[in-house]
Design an enzyme around this catalytic site. Sequence first.
Site, PDB file in Angstrom:
ATOM      1  N   ASP A 169       0.165  -8.072   6.559  1.00 26.85           N
ATOM      2  CA  ASP A 169      -0.977  -7.165   6.473  1.00 26.85           C
ATOM      3  C   ASP A 169      -2.141  -7.952   5.875  1.00 26.85           C
ATOM      4  OD1 ASP A 169      -2.912  -5.280   5.701  1.00 26.85           O
ATOM      5  OD2 ASP A 169      -1.407  -3.687   5.534  1.00 26.85           O
ATOM      6  N   TYR A 184       0.863  -1.192   0.000  1.00 27.37           N
ATOM      7  CA  TYR A 184       0.000   0.000   0.000  1.00 27.37           C
ATOM      8  C   TYR A 184       0.906   1.251   0.000  1.00 27.37           C
ATOM      9  CZ  TYR A 184      -2.732   3.729   2.109  1.00 27.37           C
ATOM     10  OH  TYR A 184      -3.287   4.940   2.389  1.00 27.37           O
TER      11      TYR A 184
END
Length: 422
Positions: free
Chosen positions: A192, A120
């Site tokens: 994540d 991200y």
Amino acid sequence: MSSVNDHKNHDTSNMGFATQAIHAGATPDQYGALVPPVYMTSTFAFETVEQGAAMFEGELAGHFYSRVSNPTVDILERRFAALEGAAAAVGFASGMGGIASTLWTLLSAGDEIIADETLYGCTFAFMEHGLTKFGVKIKYVDLQNVDAFEAAISADTKIVYFETPANPNMRLVDIAAICEIAKAKGLTSVVDNTYSTPYLTRPIELGADLVVHSATKYLGGHGDLIAGLVAGSAELMLRIRVEGLKDMTGAVMSPLTAHQIMRGMKTLELRMDRHCATAMMIAEELEAHPAVQQVFYPGLKSSPDHRLALKQMYPKGISSLGSGRYFGGMIAFELKGGIEAGRTMMNALSLVKRAVSLGDPDSLIQHPASMTHASYTPEERASHGITDGLIRLSVGLETPADILADLMKGLEAIPIMQGKAA
Ligand code: 4LM
């Protein structure tokens, strides 16, 4: 310090995912309130000075200041830990707050992180421009290549960090394979799990040490809050709470936000079943569309990650009633006309909103290269596998036919579909 997370009040540990998402960690209050009270308090009074000192020393459990722990956040933390199959968890003000608190706790100058190539945008920026300012080294490795990971480990490597599926290009990483090597080499593995949620993937059961989440997304599930959650061993979570959270970031979750997340998590399984079923249908429709170059969705047989997804994303034995198609609610795709066609398509949508974030009931579409991943330079994006033409869709909970109709309307607006040159 209070030793929250280490007591059980209502044992749901052998029950199903949905039961745990509704009940785990519940602490009956004096009135029998079904929904835990929201303790909107900064501080807690000590009965005696000695009691306060014992709490500060960590000899006595209890809450004494809401930057360290809070009873409402504590229930969410225990419930979330149960969903991830972890001993403990800590809540944060945002996903980035959780990631920063975790990495600042575990790293010192001179240490190295091995991170997957695709992250991200703000996680990448935090590592590339934040941690490096303090002498931490980052090595980006394609973690789909397990041998390359093993070869990249040096004496300074302390952490391996990845997302699966990765934001935005949906690449999967084999959690068990990477974590096995990490364990053998003494590294801390951090996964994540925002895209999958613990309903689809439980990294700790596959050998990961820590799981980080943007709870802003599927866990909260309604697009009305910003929050983070991290889960792992009691020992690691206590360190992250008292070092990273309390002293380094102060990125503490509000008790009101914890209440909203608990409300959202009660329907996590139901929502994920619907997100997954609709996303699978839309991925298949997009793949069959003449304006579409390629669709990246692990549920498609054409996906190079399909086999790994079947192994790693299927909630075996957990859901009794699901749709049987469990590959998450996120899709990435490229159009034959590139990003110009993408802009035309996205601007022609009316139900699907042009917005970043994901995991909401509302379908959201965005352009990673100019939005969520704009913190990469164009050269970095090219070498990290994030193409300029990529479009990211978060499939919402609207009536599936309505989402599809809006997307088809967008695709029809592309010049190539009207017989014109793209
Ligand atoms: C987005 N994402 O992609 P907070 N980890 C992952 C994420 O996708 C995000 C975070 C952490 C997006 C936000 C604009 C895999 C965020 C960071 O936003 O700090 O809760 O989470 O659209």
